[in-house]
Write a protein that holds these residues in place. Structure first.
Motif, PDB file in Angstrom:
ATOM      1  N   VAL A 130      49.448  23.377  39.645  1.00  0.00           N
ATOM      2  CA  VAL A 130      48.958  24.211  40.753  1.00  0.00           C
ATOM      3  C   VAL A 130      47.651  24.880  40.361  1.00  0.00           C
ATOM      4  CG1 VAL A 130      49.444  26.253  42.157  1.00  0.00           C
ATOM      5  CG2 VAL A 130      51.271  24.599  41.682  1.00  0.00           C
ATOM      6  N   LEU A 131      47.602  25.435  39.139  1.00  0.00           N
ATOM      7  CA  LEU A 131      46.385  26.095  38.678  1.00  0.00           C
ATOM      8  C   LEU A 131      45.243  25.091  38.545  1.00  0.00           C
ATOM      9  CD1 LEU A 131      47.829  28.474  35.922  1.00  0.00           C
ATOM     10  CD2 LEU A 131      47.464  28.917  38.353  1.00  0.00           C
ATOM     11  N   ALA A 132      45.554  23.904  38.025  1.00  0.00           N
ATOM     12  CA  ALA A 132      44.515  22.888  37.886  1.00  0.00           C
ATOM     13  C   ALA A 132      43.968  22.469  39.251  1.00  0.00           C
ATOM     14  CB  ALA A 132      45.067  21.675  37.142  1.00  0.00           C
ATOM     15  N   THR A 133      44.859  22.320  40.222  1.00  0.00           N
ATOM     16  CA  THR A 133      44.432  21.909  41.561  1.00  0.00           C
ATOM     17  C   THR A 133      43.582  22.987  42.234  1.00  0.00           C
ATOM     18  OG1 THR A 133      46.433  20.561  41.810  1.00  0.00           O
ATOM     19  CG2 THR A 133      45.248  21.144  43.817  1.00  0.00           C
ATOM     20  N   VAL A 134      44.046  24.231  42.140  1.00  0.00           N
ATOM     21  CA  VAL A 134      43.284  25.331  42.751  1.00  0.00           C
ATOM     22  C   VAL A 134      41.937  25.493  42.052  1.00  0.00           C
ATOM     23  CG1 VAL A 134      43.243  27.822  43.133  1.00  0.00           C
ATOM     24  CG2 VAL A 134      45.336  26.537  43.563  1.00  0.00           C
ATOM     25  N   GLY A 135      41.940  25.420  40.732  1.00  0.00           N
ATOM     26  CA  GLY A 135      40.701  25.595  39.992  1.00  0.00           C
ATOM     27  C   GLY A 135      39.663  24.537  40.300  1.00  0.00           C
ATOM     28  N   SER A 136      40.105  23.323  40.584  1.00  0.00           N
ATOM     29  CA  SER A 136      39.148  22.237  40.831  1.00  0.00           C
ATOM     30  C   SER A 136      38.757  22.102  42.300  1.00  0.00           C
ATOM     31  CB  SER A 136      39.732  20.901  40.338  1.00  0.00           C
ATOM     32  OG  SER A 136      40.940  20.603  41.034  1.00  0.00           O
ATOM     33  N   SER A 137      39.654  22.499  43.213  1.00  0.00           N
ATOM     34  CA  SER A 137      39.388  22.260  44.633  1.00  0.00           C
ATOM     35  C   SER A 137      38.924  23.486  45.394  1.00  0.00           C
ATOM     36  CB  SER A 137      40.650  21.704  45.309  1.00  0.00           C
ATOM     37  OG  SER A 137      41.708  22.650  45.257  1.00  0.00           O
ATOM     38  N   ALA A 138      39.281  24.689  44.951  1.00  0.00           N
ATOM     39  CA  ALA A 138      38.937  25.894  45.714  1.00  0.00           C
ATOM     40  C   ALA A 138      37.428  26.064  45.931  1.00  0.00           C
ATOM     41  CB  ALA A 138      39.526  27.130  45.026  1.00  0.00           C
ATOM     42  N   PRO A 139      36.573  25.834  44.903  1.00  0.00           N
ATOM     43  CA  PRO A 139      35.134  25.978  45.170  1.00  0.00           C
ATOM     44  C   PRO A 139      34.624  25.030  46.249  1.00  0.00           C
ATOM     45  CG  PRO A 139      35.564  25.946  42.809  1.00  0.00           C
ATOM     46  CD  PRO A 139      36.837  25.560  43.472  1.00  0.00           C
ATOM     47  N   PHE A 140      35.162  23.817  46.283  1.00  0.00           N
ATOM     48  CA  PHE A 140      34.702  22.856  47.290  1.00  0.00           C
ATOM     49  C   PHE A 140      35.223  23.222  48.673  1.00  0.00           C
ATOM     50  CE2 PHE A 140      34.658  20.488  43.281  1.00  0.00           C
ATOM     51  CZ  PHE A 140      33.351  20.053  43.282  1.00  0.00           C
ATOM     52  N   ILE A 141      36.447  23.758  48.736  1.00  0.00           N
ATOM     53  CA  ILE A 141      36.973  24.217  50.026  1.00  0.00           C
ATOM     54  C   ILE A 141      36.121  25.375  50.540  1.00  0.00           C
ATOM     55  CG2 ILE A 141      38.958  25.250  51.186  1.00  0.00           C
ATOM     56  CD1 ILE A 141      40.751  23.754  49.223  1.00  0.00           C
ATOM     57  N   GLY A 142      35.798  26.308  49.631  1.00  0.00           N
ATOM     58  CA  GLY A 142      34.932  27.415  50.030  1.00  0.00           C
ATOM     59  C   GLY A 142      33.555  26.948  50.451  1.00  0.00           C
TER      60      GLY A 142
END
Length: 224
Positions: A130-142
């Protein structure tokens, strides 16, 4: 008198388009989920380390292994105990009724403890994806939310025919909030993913070291 525009986070969220609002909500939920995983893992790892220290003291206290096994029983409560019980169960199953050992007992004991270690390692790693997914995808979602917001801001500017800073600033600020939320979710997730992964590897290495020591003790008894 001209009323100053409200640039608080809530005001920026309220003025954003529906798409940008959905992006912001997703990022907030991702951040909350990440922190829930972080807190849960920190508590789990501390308990595992404390349990390993307690069991290590009991194991090296000089008490006979059979006595320690009977004291723990077949329902161990901690990771170290489960690994120990896996080895002891295989040790006892390797004895025939006449007291002789079934051939290749040492290899079966090692495999039994390896399986137990693999299960405990899986428990330690659970949730880190979960942390790996959020860390890698959150900037692109933002970033998606920001691009979408800026695009809508330019459309509104073109329709209004006014390019003054007072007209441009609110829309750009709303759009940039999505990127800020993305970074706010991603940075802690990346930092704690690296830390917790290292902690999990260190705890698993401790289990493997104990299994090697325990296997060495049993191998001496097998040889004798």
């Amino acid at each position: 008198m001209e009323i100053a525009a409200d640039y608080s986070m809530w005001a920026l969220f309220a003025r954003a388009t529906l798409t940008v609002k959905l992006v912001m909500l997703v990022l907030v939920l991702a951040s909350v989920w990440s922190w829930a995983v972080i807190v849960d893992k920190i508590v789990q790892y501390r308990r595992a380390q404390a349990e390993a220290a307690r069991f290590d003291r009991s194991f090296w206290s000089g008490e006979p292994l059979d006595g320690l096994f009977d004291e723990i029983g077949t329902r161990p409560t901690g990771p170290s105990q489960r690994i120990f019980v896996a080895g002891m169960l295989e040790w006892r199953r390797s004895h025939r009724q006449d007291g002789a050992l079934i051939p290749n007992a040492g290899a079966r004991i090692d495999r039994g403890m390896d399986v137990a270690i693999a299960k405990e390692s899986s428990r330690l790693q659970r949730g880190l994806t979960v942390l790996a997914t959020v860390g890698s995808s959150a900037p692109f979602i933002g970033l998606f939310g920001t691009v979408w917001g800026i695009m809508n801001s330019f459309i509104e500017i073109a329709e209004a025919g006014n390019t003054s800073l007072a007209v441009v600033a609110p829309g750009i600020s709303e759009a940039l909030l999505a990127t800020a939320l993305g970074l706010l979710a991603a940075i802690p997730a990346v930092i704690f993913y690296n830390k917790l992964s290292a902690d999990a590897d260190r705890i698993a290495s401790g289990y493997e070291a104990f299994a090697d020591e325990f296997s060495t003790i049993l191998s001496r008894q097998l040889d004798s």
